[in-house]
Design an enzyme around this catalytic site. Structure first.
Site, PDB file in Angstrom:
ATOM      1  N   ASN A 116       0.796  -1.227   0.000  1.00  0.00           N
ATOM      2  CA  ASN A 116       0.000   0.000   0.000  1.00  0.00           C
ATOM      3  C   ASN A 116       0.831   1.282   0.000  1.00  0.00           C
ATOM      4  OD1 ASN A 116      -2.390   1.811   0.960  1.00  0.00           O
ATOM      5  ND2 ASN A 116      -0.866   1.917   2.612  1.00  0.00           N
ATOM      6  N   SER A 172      -4.761   2.494  -8.149  1.00  0.00           N
ATOM      7  CA  SER A 172      -5.579   3.710  -8.025  1.00  0.00           C
ATOM      8  C   SER A 172      -6.479   3.835  -9.245  1.00  0.00           C
ATOM      9  CB  SER A 172      -4.674   4.935  -7.952  1.00  0.00           C
ATOM     10  OG  SER A 172      -5.438   6.110  -8.053  1.00  0.00           O
ATOM     11  N   TYR A 219       2.325   9.590 -11.511  1.00  0.00           N
ATOM     12  CA  TYR A 219       1.577   8.769 -10.560  1.00  0.00           C
ATOM     13  C   TYR A 219       0.703   7.743 -11.291  1.00  0.00           C
ATOM     14  CZ  TYR A 219      -1.702   7.683  -6.747  1.00  0.00           C
ATOM     15  OH  TYR A 219      -2.475   7.038  -5.809  1.00  0.00           O
ATOM     16  N   ALA A 220      -0.030   8.203 -12.307  1.00  0.00           N
ATOM     17  CA  ALA A 220      -0.955   7.331 -13.035  1.00  0.00           C
ATOM     18  C   ALA A 220      -0.209   6.155 -13.663  1.00  0.00           C
ATOM     19  CB  ALA A 220      -1.703   8.133 -14.099  1.00  0.00           C
ATOM     20  N   ALA A 221       0.925   6.443 -14.295  1.00  0.00           N
ATOM     21  CA  ALA A 221       1.694   5.381 -14.945  1.00  0.00           C
ATOM     22  C   ALA A 221       2.239   4.402 -13.904  1.00  0.00           C
ATOM     23  CB  ALA A 221       2.842   5.987 -15.760  1.00  0.00           C
ATOM     24  N   SER A 222       2.680   4.929 -12.766  1.00  0.00           N
ATOM     25  CA  SER A 222       3.229   4.045 -11.724  1.00  0.00           C
ATOM     26  C   SER A 222       2.140   3.125 -11.176  1.00  0.00           C
ATOM     27  CB  SER A 222       3.855   4.875 -10.592  1.00  0.00           C
ATOM     28  OG  SER A 222       2.867   5.411  -9.735  1.00  0.00           O
ATOM     29  N   LYS A 223       0.913   3.628 -11.103  1.00  0.00           N
ATOM     30  CA  LYS A 223      -0.193   2.838 -10.552  1.00  0.00           C
ATOM     31  C   LYS A 223      -0.762   1.854 -11.582  1.00  0.00           C
ATOM     32  CE  LYS A 223      -0.310   4.112  -6.324  1.00  0.00           C
ATOM     33  NZ  LYS A 223      -0.171   3.121  -5.240  1.00  0.00           N
TER      34      LYS A 223
END
Ligand code: NAP
Lengths: 245, 79
Positions: A90, A142, A155-159
């Protein structure tokens, strides 16, 4: 007296929760303990981790301080922790930059924490055989992985990578009866969003996009995680659960 | 740190707005093109060029481009 019927019980299970010192991770640790789990809580900040420990129900819980972006910390964590039945990956961070202003060091930081730590921790746990047969892995991705917003590319790509990784784990660890799933929360009221670089006004406006006109509460994500950790989730693997409205 | 250069850097984040619109007195929140993305671009530009972090609250508090320039000057002074 017969025990109360509860397929969502975590009694007899030990669960490792990363990012347990704040927000969703803290709520997950607390709710897991309330449902009977023994919790192994990890995070970087000793004081905040201590606050989580103080809020747990029951006995036998342990906390291990570790920075998941440091290889030596990951191996010490895995060495010190007991056998587990559940892993909740998490820990995460966010950095907002328009693509044209992305900084190399921030990009590294986001991927090291959100994505690569999932790989290194899972690998270390599985190599050390610390996950029991029949265990469950939950990776906190996410909604941002699927719904992109301006300035959120890193952030989006990492998630998105995390959501995919959960499926790979499901495939490779199925022979050990270990399940793996991703959770995709919408916006949740946690410290992450207070420092996430959005104005208070923008946050209020954003809430109106949700059917319930509010953001989620950390425990509302924890309950989804618990479903996947518990025997109630015994026939869920390789899936992604959106928790949003 | 010059105000003219700051206005130019600020204007550089816009694509559709006529460059003549931008001066130190421009009430930038009223520009049609101004959006949360542009705000984020301006914040990132200030970080890149001036080395200080402006918060969203600072953006909201500033009325004119000069107000924002003064915020940046203050933050640089505090460094
Ligand atoms: N809040 C939301 O709206 C939302 C929505 C979708 C998904 N998520 C995801 O949910 C997860 C939890 O987020 P949150 O909102 O609860 O955030 P939070 O309150 O900021 O908590 C983040 C946690 O991650 C830990 N962490 C960060 N970097 C770490 C590192 N290098 N090593 C070890 N631990 C580290 C922090 O530990 P320390 O404080 O001890 O450093 C903290 O416990 C994240 O993966 C986030 O991306 C959040």
């Amino acid at each position: 007296m017969t025990e109360a019927y509860n397929p969502f019980s975590l009694a007899g299970k030990t669960v490792l929760v990363t990012g347990a010192s704040s927000g969703i991770g803290r709520a997950t640790a607390i709710e897991c303990s309330r449902l009977g789990a023994t919790v192994v809580a990890t995070g970087r900040d000793e004081a905040r981790l201590g606050e989580t420990m103080a809020a747990l129900t029951g006995k036998g819980h342990v906390s291990i301080q570790a920075d998941l972006t440091k290889a030596e910390d990951v191996s010490r964590l895995v060495q010190e922790m007991p056998q587990i039945d559940g892993l909740v990956c998490n820990a995460g961070i966010t950095r907002r930059r328009p693509i044209s202003f992305v900084k190399e060091d921030e990009l590294q930081e986001v991927f090291n924490t959100n994505t690569f730590a999932c790989f290194t921790l899972t690998k270390a746990i599985m190599k050390a055989r610390k996950m029991n047969r029949g265990g469950s892995m939950v990776f906190v991705s996410s909604m941002a992985a699927r719904q992109v917003t301006p300035g959120n590319a890193m952030y989006a790509a990492s998630k998105a990578a995390v959501e995919s990784f959960a499926r790979s784990c499901a495939l490779e660890y199925a022979p050990m009866q270990i399940r793996s799933n991703a959770i995709l929360p919408g916006m949740v009221e946690t410290p992450m969003n207070n420092e996430g670089g959005l104005s208070a006004e923008a946050i209020e406006r954003d809430k109106q996009n949700y059917l319930m006109k509010r953001y989620g509460k950390p425990e509302e994500i924890a309950w989804g995680i618990i479903y996947l950790l518990s025997d109630a989730g015994a026939w869920s693997s390789g899936t992604s659960m959106e928790i949003t409205c | 740190m010059e105000i003219e250069e700051f206005v130019e850097n600020f204007a550089g984040q816009f694509v559709d707005t006529d460059l003549n619109v931008f001066s130190k007195d421009t009430v930038f929140h009223e520009l049609d093109e101004y959006s949360s993305l542009i705000a984020l671009m301006v914040i990132s530009m200030i970080d890149e060029v001036y080395g200080v972090t402006v918060e969203y609250d600072d953006m909201a508090a500033a009325v004119t481009i000069e107000d924002l320039f003064n915020t940046v000057k203050r933050l640089k002074g505090e460094q």
